[in-house]
Design a protein around this motif. Sequence first.
Motif, mmCIF file in Angstrom:
data_model
loop_
_atom_site.group_PDB
_atom_site.id
_atom_site.type_symbol
_atom_site.label_atom_id
_atom_site.label_comp_id
_atom_site.label_asym_id
_atom_site.label_seq_id
_atom_site.Cartn_x
_atom_site.Cartn_y
_atom_site.Cartn_z
ATOM 1 N N GLY A 1 0.775 -1.221 0.000
ATOM 2 C CA GLY A 1 0.000 0.000 0.000
ATOM 3 C C GLY A 1 0.809 1.273 0.000
ATOM 4 O O GLY A 1 0.255 2.359 0.178
ATOM 5 N N HIS A 2 2.105 1.183 -0.256
ATOM 6 C CA HIS A 2 2.955 2.371 -0.265
ATOM 7 C C HIS A 2 2.985 3.042 -1.632
ATOM 8 O O HIS A 2 3.351 4.214 -1.731
ATOM 9 C CB HIS A 2 4.386 2.004 0.161
ATOM 10 N N LEU A 3 2.644 2.307 -2.685
ATOM 11 C CA LEU A 3 2.624 2.848 -4.045
ATOM 12 C C LEU A 3 1.292 2.500 -4.700
ATOM 13 O O LEU A 3 0.768 1.395 -4.510
ATOM 14 C CB LEU A 3 3.764 2.280 -4.896
ATOM 15 N N THR A 4 0.789 3.443 -5.466
ATOM 16 C CA THR A 4 -0.362 3.134 -6.314
ATOM 17 C C THR A 4 0.152 2.508 -7.615
ATOM 18 O O THR A 4 1.358 2.482 -7.887
ATOM 19 C CB THR A 4 -1.157 4.407 -6.661
ATOM 20 N N VAL A 5 -0.772 2.036 -8.432
ATOM 21 C CA VAL A 5 -0.376 1.464 -9.721
ATOM 22 C C VAL A 5 0.297 2.534 -10.577
ATOM 23 O O VAL A 5 1.308 2.274 -11.248
ATOM 24 C CB VAL A 5 -1.603 0.873 -10.447
ATOM 25 N N ARG A 6 -0.240 3.753 -10.543
ATOM 26 C CA ARG A 6 0.379 4.833 -11.314
ATOM 27 C C ARG A 6 1.801 5.094 -10.829
ATOM 28 O O ARG A 6 2.736 5.235 -11.638
ATOM 29 C CB ARG A 6 -0.451 6.111 -11.210
ATOM 30 N N ASP A 7 2.006 5.138 -9.491
ATOM 31 C CA ASP A 7 3.344 5.357 -8.950
ATOM 32 C C ASP A 7 4.293 4.237 -9.377
ATOM 33 O O ASP A 7 5.468 4.480 -9.673
ATOM 34 C CB ASP A 7 3.294 5.430 -7.424
ATOM 35 N N ALA A 8 3.753 3.024 -9.404
ATOM 36 C CA ALA A 8 4.586 1.880 -9.799
ATOM 37 C C ALA A 8 5.031 2.020 -11.248
ATOM 38 O O ALA A 8 6.190 1.727 -11.590
ATOM 39 C CB ALA A 8 3.824 0.583 -9.587
ATOM 40 N N TYR A 9 4.105 2.476 -12.127
ATOM 41 C CA TYR A 9 4.495 2.700 -13.521
ATOM 42 C C TYR A 9 5.607 3.752 -13.615
ATOM 43 O O TYR A 9 6.536 3.632 -14.420
ATOM 44 C CB TYR A 9 3.279 3.148 -14.344
ATOM 45 N N ALA B 1 5.268 6.324 -21.963
ATOM 46 C CA ALA B 1 4.804 7.683 -22.259
ATOM 47 C C ALA B 1 3.291 7.699 -22.431
ATOM 48 O O ALA B 1 2.601 8.605 -21.948
ATOM 49 C CB ALA B 1 5.487 8.201 -23.520
ATOM 50 N N ALA B 2 2.748 6.681 -23.111
ATOM 51 C CA ALA B 2 1.306 6.614 -23.305
ATOM 52 C C ALA B 2 0.595 6.336 -21.990
ATOM 53 O O ALA B 2 -0.428 6.958 -21.672
ATOM 54 C CB ALA B 2 0.969 5.537 -24.331
ATOM 55 N N VAL B 3 1.116 5.394 -21.209
ATOM 56 C CA VAL B 3 0.481 5.044 -19.938
ATOM 57 C C VAL B 3 0.456 6.238 -18.996
ATOM 58 O O VAL B 3 -0.576 6.577 -18.403
ATOM 59 C CB VAL B 3 1.209 3.847 -19.289
ATOM 60 N N LEU B 4 1.610 6.914 -18.851
ATOM 61 C CA LEU B 4 1.676 8.022 -17.905
ATOM 62 C C LEU B 4 1.034 9.297 -18.447
ATOM 63 O O LEU B 4 0.578 10.129 -17.671
ATOM 64 C CB LEU B 4 3.139 8.285 -17.530
ATOM 65 N N GLY B 5 1.015 9.449 -19.759
ATOM 66 C CA GLY B 5 0.423 10.651 -20.326
ATOM 67 C C GLY B 5 -1.053 10.516 -20.608
ATOM 68 O O GLY B 5 -1.853 11.368 -20.212
ATOM 69 N N GLU B 6 -1.460 9.428 -21.289
ATOM 70 C CA GLU B 6 -2.856 9.274 -21.682
ATOM 71 C C GLU B 6 -3.690 8.577 -20.611
ATOM 72 O O GLU B 6 -4.827 8.961 -20.363
ATOM 73 C CB GLU B 6 -2.945 8.492 -22.994
ATOM 74 N N LEU B 7 -3.131 7.532 -20.009
ATOM 75 C CA LEU B 7 -3.912 6.763 -19.051
ATOM 76 C C LEU B 7 -4.176 7.561 -17.777
ATOM 77 O O LEU B 7 -5.296 7.566 -17.266
ATOM 78 C CB LEU B 7 -3.187 5.458 -18.721
ATOM 79 N N GLY C 1 -0.795 15.953 -14.952
ATOM 80 C CA GLY C 1 -0.238 15.802 -13.610
ATOM 81 C C GLY C 1 0.676 14.619 -13.476
ATOM 82 O O GLY C 1 1.477 14.534 -12.549
ATOM 83 N N ALA C 2 0.564 13.664 -14.433
ATOM 84 C CA ALA C 2 1.438 12.497 -14.364
ATOM 85 C C ALA C 2 2.756 12.793 -15.066
ATOM 86 O O ALA C 2 2.754 13.370 -16.149
ATOM 87 C CB ALA C 2 0.767 11.303 -15.019
ATOM 88 N N PRO C 3 3.882 12.441 -14.464
ATOM 89 C CA PRO C 3 5.152 12.635 -15.171
ATOM 90 C C PRO C 3 5.228 11.713 -16.368
ATOM 91 O O PRO C 3 4.555 10.689 -16.417
ATOM 92 C CB PRO C 3 6.190 12.265 -14.114
ATOM 93 N N TYR C 4 6.048 12.078 -17.318
ATOM 94 C CA TYR C 4 6.190 11.238 -18.489
ATOM 95 C C TYR C 4 7.619 11.315 -18.984
ATOM 96 O O TYR C 4 8.378 12.217 -18.631
ATOM 97 C CB TYR C 4 5.218 11.655 -19.592
ATOM 98 N N ASP D 1 7.885 17.419 -16.971
ATOM 99 C CA ASP D 1 6.657 17.806 -16.271
ATOM 100 C C ASP D 1 5.461 17.081 -16.869
ATOM 101 O O ASP D 1 5.567 16.396 -17.883
ATOM 102 C CB ASP D 1 6.452 19.310 -16.366
ATOM 103 N N ALA D 2 4.330 17.346 -16.257
ATOM 104 C CA ALA D 2 3.119 16.640 -16.680
ATOM 105 C C ALA D 2 2.830 16.869 -18.157
ATOM 106 O O ALA D 2 2.956 17.975 -18.657
ATOM 107 C CB ALA D 2 1.937 17.114 -15.842
ATOM 108 N N GLN D 3 2.472 15.791 -18.826
ATOM 109 C CA GLN D 3 2.139 15.867 -20.259
ATOM 110 C C GLN D 3 0.689 16.291 -20.424
ATOM 111 O O GLN D 3 -0.181 15.827 -19.705
ATOM 112 C CB GLN D 3 2.352 14.504 -20.910
ATOM 113 N N PRO D 4 0.404 17.196 -21.369
ATOM 114 C CA PRO D 4 -1.003 17.569 -21.608
ATOM 115 C C PRO D 4 -1.816 16.347 -22.012
ATOM 116 O O PRO D 4 -1.320 15.470 -22.718
ATOM 117 C CB PRO D 4 -0.923 18.580 -22.766
ATOM 118 N N HIS D 5 -3.055 16.311 -21.560
ATOM 119 C CA HIS D 5 -3.924 15.180 -21.912
ATOM 120 C C HIS D 5 -4.286 15.244 -23.389
ATOM 121 O O HIS D 5 -4.654 16.281 -23.895
ATOM 122 C CB HIS D 5 -5.198 15.238 -21.078
#
Length: 847
Positions: free
Chosen positions: A793-801, A820-826, A830-833, A842-846
């Motif tokens: 429970g220390h990392l979410t799935v997004r953090d793990a990616y 890049a697709a997972v962190l940017g599109e999924l 706000g998600a790094p890529y 920095d965060a990729q535009p959606h």
Amino acid sequence: MAMPTVLLNAALSLVRERGIVALGPDRLAAFAPMFDEEAGAERAVRSLLEQTEPLDELVVSINGGTDGTPEVVARTLSALGFEAWDGGSRPDLQLTRWRKPGAHTAVEVVRYVNPTAKARSLNRAVESGLITAERVLVVDGDTVLSPGFAAEMRRSFYRLRFARHRDGHHGYVLEDSTLQSGAVRSLPGTSLQSKLISAGREAEYAFSAIVRRGQCATVGEGRLLGRSRLFTVVGCGFVARRDALPMPDDTLTEDHDLTLCAQNGEEREEKSTAADLDAAGHGLLVDGRLRPLAAIVGPATPVTIRRTSNARFVHSAVMRTEDPPRLGGFLRQVERWNGGGLENALKRVSPMRAGGMRTNVAFTVASAQVENLVGLFLALLLPALLGVRYALPSVEMPAAVLAAWLGIDVLASLLIVIAGARRLGDPWPRAVLVAARGVAPLLAMRALGALSYLTAATRVLPSFFASRLKRPSGDVVVYVQRTWARPRAAVASTVHLRTAGVAASVLLVGLVMFMGFAHLARLYIGSHDTWRYVYGSPRLDQADFELLPVSDVRPVLEMVSFQPSANAPSEDWVSPYCPPTAVAGRSDGDGDVRRARLTSDRAYEPLSPWGILMLGRLVPLLTHLEEASQAYGIDPGFLLQVLLNESYLDPLARGPTNDVGLAQLTSDALTLIAAVSAEEGNPLRNEELFAGEASAFDPEFSLCAGAAKLAWAVGQPGGDDPKVAYARYINPFHGVKNGAVASTHVEPVAAMVQLRELVQILAAVVAEYRTDPTLVSSKERQMLDVAVEVRDGHLTVRDAYVEVAAMIAAFQIDDRAFYAAVLGELYGPGAPYLDVTGQFADAQPHR
């Protein structure tokens, strides 16, 4: 939609006819055969003799009969000022010549002693020289021509256009068509039954005006569209060039036979000049005025006279004819038409037939019969679909399909009828009225027409094959020297009995189809529950689950606490969608509370770069995969094997049929899973799975949904075989046939089986790490440490990616586009890529 040539001809009817109307010196004779036409003979004769441009010759042929037709014809001619002159007699006929001082039209009345067929009497009139004109207008004795009928026909004999010659050069061509068909409309009925038939026929005639215009339209110079493809002239009013005769007399529908014969004829060309054509009596109709060709193209300009085998449909030459006043007469008439169509088709495809068919004629013959047969096949689908519906009550498809089919048919018929009525000269209100009151009877008449087609086939086919046995060579002759009763004539009871017998046979075949398909549906289509889940449950639309980014779909839920039996240690579960506490089959306190683990029979070996890449994709999902397997009681290795084959663990994957996500979910799959998850008493019941919004791209949701679907497939008959279970996972209805993988699914199942080795390799690394992390390579240990952080429970799935993406980049393994697709599109803004250098930005535009 089952008659594509109807739609083709409707489209071709919009093609403008090429060239300029040309008039010629051709004389026009009319031939009017009559058989028991006492009621309509007077108005028919008057319409012929009251044309705005008089006919050159008129031959009225009374082909036998028992009523007062001869007296009515004589009385009508006398009333119009004609006087009779004895023309002589023969044993089988009597000829009377009628003349009127100052009249342009010469009238001959032929009276046969015995019943004589229309075609035979016409041919005899032409061969004997009774008709000498270059063009012959053939009309029925109950037909009333509009006053301008002959004038409109004369304007359709020739057209001048600039075209390519056979030698490849272009020049002026005077096209001479071999056939001209008028447009028919219905005389109104008097009784309710006759009014319904007349309304349906009026709509049918308007419909056919569009179809015939399309059949006569030519595009280019090709063998198919470059020639007319008219199925049949309107038999009660058409003009034939003299060389298109004699009319065939060995089938039920001689006008249809003549149409095909004429269009199959050879073309001839003659060379001339504009001045010579003017001298011969030709001219051009320009802006309503007759102009010499020489004044338009120049006197010495070469002009090729091309005697074509094309037919023209003249919608402005309108006539009205009687329709049968009763249903029996209608069935008899349509049966004769269908029988003639079959005869003429068989006559041309028979190997005994000398010569061949041109492409346009072959297309005309084949398309008509093929569409008839396809229509009958589709009609037989109705009891088949009803049988499926009976066997599987949850199936909604047949009713929807039939409603859509009928709706499209009605709409298309309405539009074509309105267009046809407009083409025949009706104003908009009248055209809409013709369609509104005629389309419903027209659709009913089509169904009766199909029945009459079968009835005709029961007569024509035996005669055809009998004639083949009796006649080893030469053309097939099925019927010879036939007359027919007029529409108003009484119908013998044998006609009704024959039609009733065919109808009873059709009903019997329909019953067999119903029962047979009901049995097959239960036996082969699939479990009744499967259909109930997919088609008897509230329908879920895949599009509603294609939500991105997933962080906006459903807030991260708090850790779900699993309270096992008193003797088991307490554990926390990280999945918000399928913790084992939420699934009915795992929440009774008696189940095994130990986590499901990836295991392997294979000894540990350090992973190759490809293996590292796949381990990187697995690590963020490993905990959720094992929890989903635990929740639904399936082998985590089998679930991983299925997901690898479905998506290669890409949460943004789209399949070839637009299936989406890790588990490749579709509308059917989502509906099935939702129905299973909500069903009381089902061990796979899970209220958390669809408790709120969800995205099929969310790996946490997709893993749970995929595990639920796989667990359902494993629980079906034969599901203990992984191949059968996976085939049913791919397609719940058709993936398994007779307890084995369906032939259509052999390849994807084989691909899944081949991934077993990759699963074993990855599972061996995971198992070795859990035994002792120091036993695996440093790269493998670093990544699997991330999986532990997710589990704790220390990392979410997004953090793990994010963590794994950095590692993969550092290991110099190119999977940058995936992360890049997972962190940017999924996961969206706000998600790094990873940028193009492999560094986090920095965060990729959606997108």
